[in-house]
Design a protein around this motif. Structure first.
Motif, PDB file in Angstrom:
ATOM      1  N   TRP A 136     -41.157 -35.748-103.626  1.00 33.16           N
ATOM      2  CA  TRP A 136     -42.341 -36.516-103.205  1.00 33.16           C
ATOM      3  C   TRP A 136     -43.510 -36.271-104.152  1.00 33.16           C
ATOM      4  CZ3 TRP A 136     -41.105 -33.528 -98.242  1.00 33.16           C
ATOM      5  CH2 TRP A 136     -39.950 -34.058 -97.664  1.00 33.16           C
ATOM      6  N   SER A 139     -42.759 -38.249-107.318  1.00 35.76           N
ATOM      7  CA  SER A 139     -43.015 -39.675-107.105  1.00 35.76           C
ATOM      8  C   SER A 139     -44.513 -39.965-107.113  1.00 35.76           C
ATOM      9  CB  SER A 139     -42.390 -40.113-105.780  1.00 35.76           C
ATOM     10  OG  SER A 139     -42.642 -41.475-105.526  1.00 35.76           O
ATOM     11  N   SER A 164     -40.914 -42.751 -98.431  1.00 34.47           N
ATOM     12  CA  SER A 164     -39.498 -42.369 -98.432  1.00 34.47           C
ATOM     13  C   SER A 164     -38.882 -42.556 -97.055  1.00 34.47           C
ATOM     14  CB  SER A 164     -39.355 -40.916 -98.879  1.00 34.47           C
ATOM     15  OG  SER A 164     -39.945 -40.035 -97.933  1.00 34.47           O
ATOM     16  N   ALA A 176     -40.528 -48.671 -99.006  1.00 37.05           N
ATOM     17  CA  ALA A 176     -41.344 -47.907 -99.942  1.00 37.05           C
ATOM     18  C   ALA A 176     -42.298 -48.816-100.721  1.00 37.05           C
ATOM     19  CB  ALA A 176     -40.450 -47.139-100.912  1.00 37.05           C
ATOM     20  N   GLY A 332     -32.304 -47.407 -97.967  1.00 38.09           N
ATOM     21  CA  GLY A 332     -32.107 -46.107 -98.581  1.00 38.09           C
ATOM     22  C   GLY A 332     -30.717 -45.871 -99.108  1.00 38.09           C
ATOM     23  N   THR A 366     -32.487 -34.916 -97.637  1.00 39.26           N
ATOM     24  CA  THR A 366     -33.329 -35.970 -98.208  1.00 39.26           C
ATOM     25  C   THR A 366     -33.607 -37.128 -97.260  1.00 39.26           C
ATOM     26  OG1 THR A 366     -31.368 -37.021 -99.189  1.00 39.26           O
ATOM     27  CG2 THR A 366     -32.589 -35.449-100.559  1.00 39.26           C
TER      28      THR A 366
END
Length: 387
Positions: A136, A139, A164, A176, A332, A366
């Motif tokens: 994170w 990102s 996420s 996202a 995802g 995750t």
């Protein structure tokens, strides 16, 4: 002599005005006739105006302060929206059904993998959790590098955490993208520039992932086997690409102008970002670190369950499998990544139960553990009008 009873009493009569007399009176007075005609013609218009004013005042009363006036959508807007969104939902359902079928068919392997994961090394699992948290931050760093304006660091990381989680609810990365788009627009960026920033970040992420795959494939020859593609399929793909390019080149009107505007906006943002070395370093460094952090999560889980493959091979197989799974528009990469990564690890020589436990551990760190906290953070950001 007249009798008193015979004396007639005066009779009081009320005049009766006929409709014809009224018409003659109105006709004899031009001003009066014009006033009556004006009032008769203006009554329906006044009623319609009052109704529209009431509707406008009602809509304005429920609108938030400072919000622009929203245009009334055409009647066919819901139908168009349904037509545009039915195919990702259908593709998601097909992939989930296939994943459920495979899970049902290979349930003993999955159960054995879950048991092996429960007895895995806690130290390596904690290292994998730390790498998952680092994704994170990576990102957020890449998103900061995609814009020239400075973004608040704490809220940026929180937005990536929420994005996420939203990405595992909506298909094809829409969750996202929507969260990041709203976050950038809340920070004062126009919608066009926000979309360009997301495109720049996505392009940098794809390029860095391709570079990592190429480097790791060179260090591990023979791990990735490129399938033989028939010459007819290659020719058809090239012909389709040339046809699309010709159509775009020959397009005129709104389509061509929009494509030119979008391309010019993206190129302008790319030049502006690379004109500042620290922004370019954040963009490319964050994108590279993001892919590397996800690879570290898989490597840590593989070490925790005792997978018999080297870390470099595990990273290469994960990057290749995740890139292939991204072609399917599931939330995802749910279902597609599990299947692709499990098949890749098994084909590379790992036992099926150990490969299943590695995939389950990666998804647990995750996706499933951060999912509910991420949605709660998303709700908090929405309440605070940060998204």
């Amino acid at each position: 002599m007249t009798s008193p009873l015979a004396i007639s009493q005066p009779v009081i009569s009320h005049p009766v005005i006929s409709e014809g007399a009224v018409s003659q009176a109105v006709a004899s007075q031009p001003a009066l006739s014009q006033a009556v005609a004006f009032s008769s013609a203006a009554a329906p218009a006044a009623a319609a105006s009052a109704a529209s004013a009431d509707a406008a005042s009602a809509s304005a009363a429920f609108a938030p302060p400072g919000a622009p006036k929203a245009a009334v959508p055409p009647p066919t807007a819901p139908a168009l929206t349904c037509r545009r969104t039915w195919w990702p939902t259908a593709a998601t359902l097909v992939v989930l059904l296939c994943a459920g079928y495979l899970g049902r068919r290979h349930w003993p392997v999955i159960e054995s993998g879950a048991g092996r994961l429960a007895a895995a090394d806690r130290g390596w699992l904690l290292a994998g959790a730390a790498a998952a948290v680092a994704t994170w931050a990576c990102s957020a760093l890449a998103q900061q590098g995609a814009v020239t304006e400075r973004l608040p660091g704490g809220r940026l990381v929180a937005a990536q955490f929420a994005a996420s989680a939203a990405n595992h609810v909506l298909p094809a990365g829409l969750g996202a993208g929507a969260v990041n788009l709203r976050f950038l627009m809340r920070r004062g960026l126009p919608a066009g520039r926000s979309a360009s920033a997301l495109a720049v970040k996505a392009a940098a992420g794809g390029l860095t992932r391709a570079v990592l795959i190429a480097v790791l494939a060179a260090t591990c020859p023979g791990v990735l086997r490129v399938p033989r593609i028939p010459a007819g399929a290659v020719t058809a793909a090239l012909a389709a690409a040339v046809l699309c390019a010709a159509v775009l080149a020959a397009a005129r009107g709104p389509l061509r102008s929009r494509c030119r505007t979008a391309t010019a906006a993206v190129l302008t943002d790319v030049r502006a970002v690379h004109a500042r070395p620290h922004r370019a370093a954040a963009l490319w460094g964050g994108s590279l670190a993001f892919a590397a952090a996800h690879s570290l999560v898989v490597i840590a889980v593989a070490q925790a369950v005792g997978l018999s493959l080297s870390p470099v091979r595990v990273a290469l197989l994960y990057l290749a499998a995740s890139s292939a799974a991204a072609l399917l528009p599931t939330p995802g990469n749910l279902g597609s990544l599990e299947a692709a990564l499990g098949v890749a690890l098994t084909a590379a020589g790992a036992p099926a139960a150990t490969a299943a436990s590695a995939v389950l551990g990666y998804r647990l760190l995750t996706v499933w553990l951060p999912l509910v906290p991420g949605l709660l953070v998303l709700g908090a950001l929405i309440r605070r009008r940060a998204v």
